[in-house]
Design a protein around this motif. Structure first.
Motif, PDB file in Angstrom:
ATOM      1  N   ARG A 171      17.493   2.132  -2.512  1.00 58.58           N
ATOM      2  CA  ARG A 171      18.126   1.093  -1.743  1.00 58.58           C
ATOM      3  C   ARG A 171      16.812   0.804  -1.178  1.00 58.58           C
ATOM      4  NH1 ARG A 171      16.926   4.891   0.169  1.00 58.58           N
ATOM      5  NH2 ARG A 171      18.345   6.509   1.399  1.00 58.58           N
ATOM      6  N   PHE A 172      16.811  -0.766  -0.515  1.00 55.14           N
ATOM      7  CA  PHE A 172      15.683  -0.772   0.707  1.00 55.14           C
ATOM      8  C   PHE A 172      15.531  -2.024   1.299  1.00 55.14           C
ATOM      9  CE2 PHE A 172      13.878  -4.713  -0.968  1.00 55.14           C
ATOM     10  CZ  PHE A 172      14.195  -4.472  -2.303  1.00 55.14           C
ATOM     11  N   LEU A 173      15.207  -1.984   2.479  1.00 52.98           N
ATOM     12  CA  LEU A 173      15.110  -3.348   3.834  1.00 52.98           C
ATOM     13  C   LEU A 173      13.812  -3.215   3.449  1.00 52.98           C
ATOM     14  CD1 LEU A 173      17.272  -4.755   5.402  1.00 52.98           C
ATOM     15  CD2 LEU A 173      17.025  -3.042   6.960  1.00 52.98           C
ATOM     16  N   GLU A 174      13.397  -5.102   3.598  1.00 59.66           N
ATOM     17  CA  GLU A 174      12.081  -5.060   3.246  1.00 59.66           C
ATOM     18  C   GLU A 174      12.177  -6.235   4.659  1.00 59.66           C
ATOM     19  OE1 GLU A 174       9.199  -4.613   0.531  1.00 59.66           O
ATOM     20  OE2 GLU A 174      10.607  -6.848   0.127  1.00 59.66           O
ATOM     21  N   TYR A 175      11.028  -6.644   5.767  1.00 60.38           N
ATOM     22  CA  TYR A 175      11.303  -7.298   6.335  1.00 60.38           C
ATOM     23  C   TYR A 175       9.634  -8.131   6.409  1.00 60.38           C
ATOM     24  CZ  TYR A 175      10.562 -10.253  10.737  1.00 60.38           C
ATOM     25  OH  TYR A 175       9.783 -10.455  11.768  1.00 60.38           O
ATOM     26  N   LYS A 176       9.340  -9.028   5.683  1.00 57.07           N
ATOM     27  CA  LYS A 176       7.816  -9.734   5.889  1.00 57.07           C
ATOM     28  C   LYS A 176       7.597 -10.417   6.532  1.00 57.07           C
ATOM     29  CE  LYS A 176       4.838 -11.459   2.646  1.00 57.07           C
ATOM     30  NZ  LYS A 176       3.347 -10.919   2.884  1.00 57.07           N
ATOM     31  N   ARG A 177       6.191 -10.516   8.063  1.00 56.77           N
ATOM     32  CA  ARG A 177       6.391 -11.930   8.443  1.00 56.77           C
ATOM     33  C   ARG A 177       4.777 -11.589   8.584  1.00 56.77           C
ATOM     34  NH1 ARG A 177       8.928 -14.387  13.071  1.00 56.77           N
ATOM     35  NH2 ARG A 177       7.737 -15.144  13.903  1.00 56.77           N
ATOM     36  N   ASP A 188       1.442 -11.404   7.742  1.00 53.80           N
ATOM     37  CA  ASP A 188       0.876 -10.442   7.215  1.00 53.80           C
ATOM     38  C   ASP A 188       1.090  -9.171   7.138  1.00 53.80           C
ATOM     39  OD1 ASP A 188      -2.167 -12.287   6.431  1.00 53.80           O
ATOM     40  OD2 ASP A 188      -2.570 -11.729   8.610  1.00 53.80           O
ATOM     41  N   LEU A 189       2.444  -8.809   7.770  1.00 47.25           N
ATOM     42  CA  LEU A 189       2.744  -7.399   7.860  1.00 47.25           C
ATOM     43  C   LEU A 189       3.632  -7.678   6.938  1.00 47.25           C
ATOM     44  CD1 LEU A 189       2.783  -5.052   9.680  1.00 47.25           C
ATOM     45  CD2 LEU A 189       4.408  -6.198  10.945  1.00 47.25           C
ATOM     46  N   ASN A 190       4.430  -6.609   6.324  1.00 56.14           N
ATOM     47  CA  ASN A 190       5.173  -5.915   5.763  1.00 56.14           C
ATOM     48  C   ASN A 190       5.713  -4.742   5.688  1.00 56.14           C
ATOM     49  OD1 ASN A 190       6.663  -5.589   3.305  1.00 56.14           O
ATOM     50  ND2 ASN A 190       5.641  -7.091   2.074  1.00 56.14           N
ATOM     51  N   ILE A 191       6.969  -4.322   5.988  1.00 54.50           N
ATOM     52  CA  ILE A 191       7.764  -3.134   6.717  1.00 54.50           C
ATOM     53  C   ILE A 191       8.675  -2.795   5.299  1.00 54.50           C
ATOM     54  CG2 ILE A 191       8.579  -2.076   8.481  1.00 54.50           C
ATOM     55  CD1 ILE A 191       7.336  -3.476  10.624  1.00 54.50           C
ATOM     56  N   ARG A 192       8.734  -1.695   4.836  1.00 54.17           N
ATOM     57  CA  ARG A 192       9.733  -1.448   4.112  1.00 54.17           C
ATOM     58  C   ARG A 192      10.425  -0.036   4.083  1.00 54.17           C
ATOM     59  NH1 ARG A 192      10.043  -3.256  -2.078  1.00 54.17           N
ATOM     60  NH2 ARG A 192      11.724  -2.195  -3.249  1.00 54.17           N
ATOM     61  N   VAL A 193      11.866   0.110   4.269  1.00 55.89           N
ATOM     62  CA  VAL A 193      12.556   0.869   4.729  1.00 55.89           C
ATOM     63  C   VAL A 193      13.365   1.453   3.399  1.00 55.89           C
ATOM     64  CG1 VAL A 193      14.157   2.232   6.077  1.00 55.89           C
ATOM     65  CG2 VAL A 193      12.750   0.960   7.112  1.00 55.89           C
ATOM     66  N   GLY A 194      13.472   2.998   3.442  1.00 53.51           N
ATOM     67  CA  GLY A 194      14.238   3.175   1.260  1.00 53.51           C
ATOM     68  C   GLY A 194      12.840   3.461   0.738  1.00 53.51           C
ATOM     69  N   ASN A 195      13.359   3.008  -0.619  1.00 56.01           N
ATOM     70  CA  ASN A 195      12.421   3.120  -2.022  1.00 56.01           C
ATOM     71  C   ASN A 195      11.411   2.283  -1.978  1.00 56.01           C
ATOM     72  OD1 ASN A 195      15.897   4.476  -2.627  1.00 56.01           O
ATOM     73  ND2 ASN A 195      14.377   5.739  -3.550  1.00 56.01           N
ATOM     74  N   PHE A 196      10.496   2.602  -2.437  1.00 54.99           N
ATOM     75  CA  PHE A 196       9.189   2.500  -2.436  1.00 54.99           C
ATOM     76  C   PHE A 196       8.572   3.064  -3.230  1.00 54.99           C
ATOM     77  CE2 PHE A 196       8.060   4.383   0.958  1.00 54.99           C
ATOM     78  CZ  PHE A 196       6.749   4.969   0.914  1.00 54.99           C
ATOM     79  N   TYR A 197       6.744   2.386  -4.003  1.00 59.20           N
ATOM     80  CA  TYR A 197       6.153   2.479  -4.779  1.00 59.20           C
ATOM     81  C   TYR A 197       4.518   2.462  -4.073  1.00 59.20           C
ATOM     82  CZ  TYR A 197       9.095   2.426  -8.500  1.00 59.20           C
ATOM     83  OH  TYR A 197      10.785   2.562  -8.798  1.00 59.20           O
ATOM     84  N   SER A 198       4.332   3.241  -4.111  1.00 58.04           N
ATOM     85  CA  SER A 198       2.556   3.180  -3.607  1.00 58.04           C
ATOM     86  C   SER A 198       1.906   3.108  -4.791  1.00 58.04           C
ATOM     87  CB  SER A 198       2.877   3.465  -1.769  1.00 58.04           C
ATOM     88  OG  SER A 198       1.275   3.025  -0.795  1.00 58.04           O
ATOM     89  N   LEU A 199       0.104   2.579  -3.911  1.00 62.56           N
ATOM     90  CA  LEU A 199      -1.244   3.114  -4.772  1.00 62.56           C
ATOM     91  C   LEU A 199      -2.111   3.507  -3.298  1.00 62.56           C
ATOM     92  CD1 LEU A 199      -3.054   3.653  -7.294  1.00 62.56           C
ATOM     93  CD2 LEU A 199      -3.126   0.945  -7.002  1.00 62.56           C
ATOM     94  N   LEU A 200      -2.620   4.289  -3.022  1.00 62.20           N
ATOM     95  CA  LEU A 200      -3.580   4.986  -2.124  1.00 62.20           C
ATOM     96  C   LEU A 200      -5.348   5.057  -3.243  1.00 62.20           C
ATOM     97  CD1 LEU A 200      -2.639   7.213   0.047  1.00 62.20           C
ATOM     98  CD2 LEU A 200      -2.609   4.909   0.126  1.00 62.20           C
TER      99      LEU A 200
END
Lengths: 491, 160
Positions: free
Chosen positions: A83-89, A91-103
């Motif tokens: 489950r997640f809540l995402e906010y995009k405005r 250039d900015l994207n904030i996500r709380v909850g489950n996510f995937y990522s790559l560094l």
């Protein structure tokens, strides 16, 4: 869990009415197998749904897993997996909850979802992503999901679709883009102490990218310092990728050197394997199984367009361990021709070697347009294997044929057949057995677009046990004698 | 088990209600290292987003067909975004593939499939057609020879 089920059921009833506001999307993916052998039976479902309003997106994944025994030791699980809540405005994207990522390129962190491998290493926490013309930045914190459960976990993890969680991690990446042709950046990750490690670990990398018209270059250097109590050399990883263009000739080169660099047995990172990902089944059956603790190697691949409708490809790659053993080696050649004997053709040949085993592969693929909407496709693959270490020397071959008739955009009817003189993929070899017996598998598959974005695939017949390798991660798909149904839909 | 089945079949009811959706906005780097933001390109004409990968066999055939469509309609305002979902193990081969096969589109890199998942993709190829108002009007997964005829009809309709 009952509460979650009730909540989800209510949501599923309510959400269609919300969809009238045209802000709902999701997908459903179900795989079901009814097989003769119990170990081949499975029933799995992933259902994603998300609701968008303004810059906000609220979503979740309901999943049910009754996987085949060989895929994992995971017991039947079901429920709200993500489950997640995402906010995009802007250039900015904030996500709380489950996510995937790559560094970087995955040397330091790569959390991803691959359903073919039954791999899901999502992180539960917070991710902030900022992308602009001159700076890209990413900050993340959370607890990664433990993709593979061990026997000890089984007892305590029933009906937990998200699995056990690993200790918390904190990290980020920054990329500076002072010039279009030059990008520089760094990554950092801290993993807290937990069951797998008695104290926290830090790791990080520096990377740079150069872009020219005739070439591009990417290099990343990563370090993982171990405390003295571990009696291990500090982990180091180097990865370099480059492209050169000389007229129509395109050359890709890659280099890797990984030492003591697999985190949690590779659950958190997945550095590039520096091998070729093939278009055909048998060529992909024997691939490098990644060991980021001890690997060094390179890859060179050349592509050249021939005339108007042809492309020639040649490649070579090798991976060695610190004892200079050749872990994996491959020579590869491919030729594609769009207009040959009235059809589109692909021919490929490869020689692969892993330790003492070598595999010779030949492939021919032809596609013919019968009318504007009807076409027929035939793929023939041949693999000849030899293991020099066994006594007597083990030799066998595999042949695979796929014949498919399609009508766009509605259906494809295929016949898939395999003939082998060795039943095993590579384990459980019985000396003297291979090369003396013949094994056959055959089946029919129907792929239908049922309604809008609803695709149904039904396979009936027998299919051999198959090793599937993607990016150095391998699973063995069990043998099938029965029916397999896959349903994928998007909305 | 029965709970799962109930939820599964309930979830199917959503399909009956699914309508035209606004295309989710995203920012991705192109193969030249510059960022591309989808929403900044709305209003100029239809946009076709095609998710593909270097290791995907049907994607190769589809890209050949898309090349022909793009050449025919680019002057009328059609934009084609070719989003590679190649991950770190194959992303280095994207530039070479694009050069060799002479793909004329804007090539974007979605190296961890985050935008692919945003568009509910499970396996490439996936095509998403967006009108000039930024609404998704057509999506299609997979590729069979002849699929491009339907796609072309939808594009022509949007260009009128």
């Amino acid at each position: 869990m009952k509460k979650i089920f009730n909540l989800l059921s209510i949501l599923i009833f309510i959400l269609p009415t919300v969809s009238i506001s045209q802000k709902i999307s999701g997908n459903i993916h179900t795989e079901y197998s009814s097989a003769k052998k119990a170990q081949s039976r499975f029933f799995e479902n992933w259902s994603d749904i998300s609701l968008s309003r303004g810059g906000f997106r609220l979503g979740g994944r309901f999943s049910f897993h009754e996987p085949p025994a060989s895929f994992s030791q995971q017991d039947t699980t079901w429920g709200l997996a993500q489950r997640f809540l995402e906010y995009k405005r802007g250039d900015l994207n904030i996500r709380v909850g489950n996510f995937y990522s790559l560094l970087g390129r995955g040397l330091v962190l790569r959390s991803f979802d691959n359903r073919t491998l039954r791999w899901d290493s999502n992180i539960d926490g917070l991710k902030v992503d900022y992308r602009s013309q001159f700076v890209d930045a990413k900050i993340l914190a959370g607890r990664p999901r433990k993709t593979r459960l061990d026997v000890a976990d089984l007892k305590k993890s029933k009906a937990r679709p998200a699995g056990e969680k690993l200790p918390a991690l904190y990290g980020g990446e920054i990329k500076l883009k002072p010039y279009t042709m030059l990008h520089l950046g760094g990554t950092y990750l801290y993993t807290a102490a937990g069951a797998h490690q008695t104290q926290g670990f830090q790791r990080g990398s520096f990377f740079g990218k150069l872009y020219f018209d005739f070439a591009s270059l990417y290099g990343e250097y990563a370090v993982l310092p171990y405390p003295e109590s571990y009696h291990l050399q500090d982990g180091k990883a180097i990865y370099v990728a480059s492209n050169f263009f000389l007229g129509d000739l395109s050359i890709t080169g890659e280099f890797k050197s990984y030492k003591n660099f697999a985190f949690y047995d590779g659950l958190l990172n997945n550095p590039p394997t520096v091998t070729r990902e093939h278009l055909f089944t048998l060529l992909n059956r024997h691939q490098l199984v990644q060991n980021a603790n001890d690997e060094k190697g390179f890859l060179v691949e050349m592509n050249y367009p021939v005339a108007e409708s042809g492309v020639a490809t040649a490649g070579y790659c090798i991976t060695r361990d610190s004892l200079q053993n050749t872990v994996y080696q491959e020579w590869y050649g491919q030729f594609e021709m769009d207009e040959f004997l009235g059809g589109e053709w692909v021919w490929a040949a490869g020689r692969q070697k892993e330790y003492t085993r070598r595999y010779l592969n030949f492939v021919a693929d032809a596609t013919y347009e019968l009318t504007d909407y009807y076409s027929i496709k035939v793929i023939y693959e041949h693999l000849h294997a030899r293991d020099e270490a066994t006594q007597p020397e083990r030799m066998y071959y595999d042949q695979l044929i796929t014949i498919g008739l399609s009508k766009a955009p509605k259906w494809t009817l295929s016949f898939l057949g395999e003939h082998s003189t060795d039943q095993t993929v590579d384990e459980h070899y019985v000396p003297g057995h291979a090369g003396t017996k013949h094994f056959y598998w055959a089946g029919g598959q129907l792929d239908v677009n049922v309604y809008k974005n609803f695709d149904l695939s039904v396979f009936a017949g027998t299919r051999r046990q198959g090793k599937i390798c993607i990016g150095g991660v391998c699973v063995v798909k069990p043998e099938l004698q029965g029916v397999e149904v896959t349903l994928i839909g998007r909305f | 088990m029965h709970r799962m089945l109930i939820v599964f079949f309930l979830s199917l009811t959503n399909f009956a209600f699914a309508g035209q959706t606004t295309a989710p906005d995203f920012t991705l780097p192109d193969i030249g290292g510059n960022n591309y933001q989808l929403s900044k390109n709305f209003g100029k004409g239809p946009i076709l987003i095609n998710f593909w990968a270097t290791w995907c066999l049907p994607c190769r055939s589809e890209m050949k067909a898309l090349k022909k469509i793009y050449k025919k309609y680019k002057d009328d305002g059609l934009q084609v975004l070719s989003v590679s979902v190649d991950d770190p193990r194959t992303v280095s081969k994207v530039k070479g593939t694009v050069k060799t096969y002479r793909y004329p589109f804007t090539i974007l890199l979605d190296t961890n499939s985050e935008v692919f998942q945003l568009y509910q993709g499970t396996n490439p190829p996936l095509s998403v057609l967006i009108n000039k108002n930024g609404e998704i009007v057509y999506t299609h997964t997979g590729y069979r020879k002849g699929d491009e005829i339907n796609l072309q009809k939808k594009i022509v309709k949007l260009l009128k």
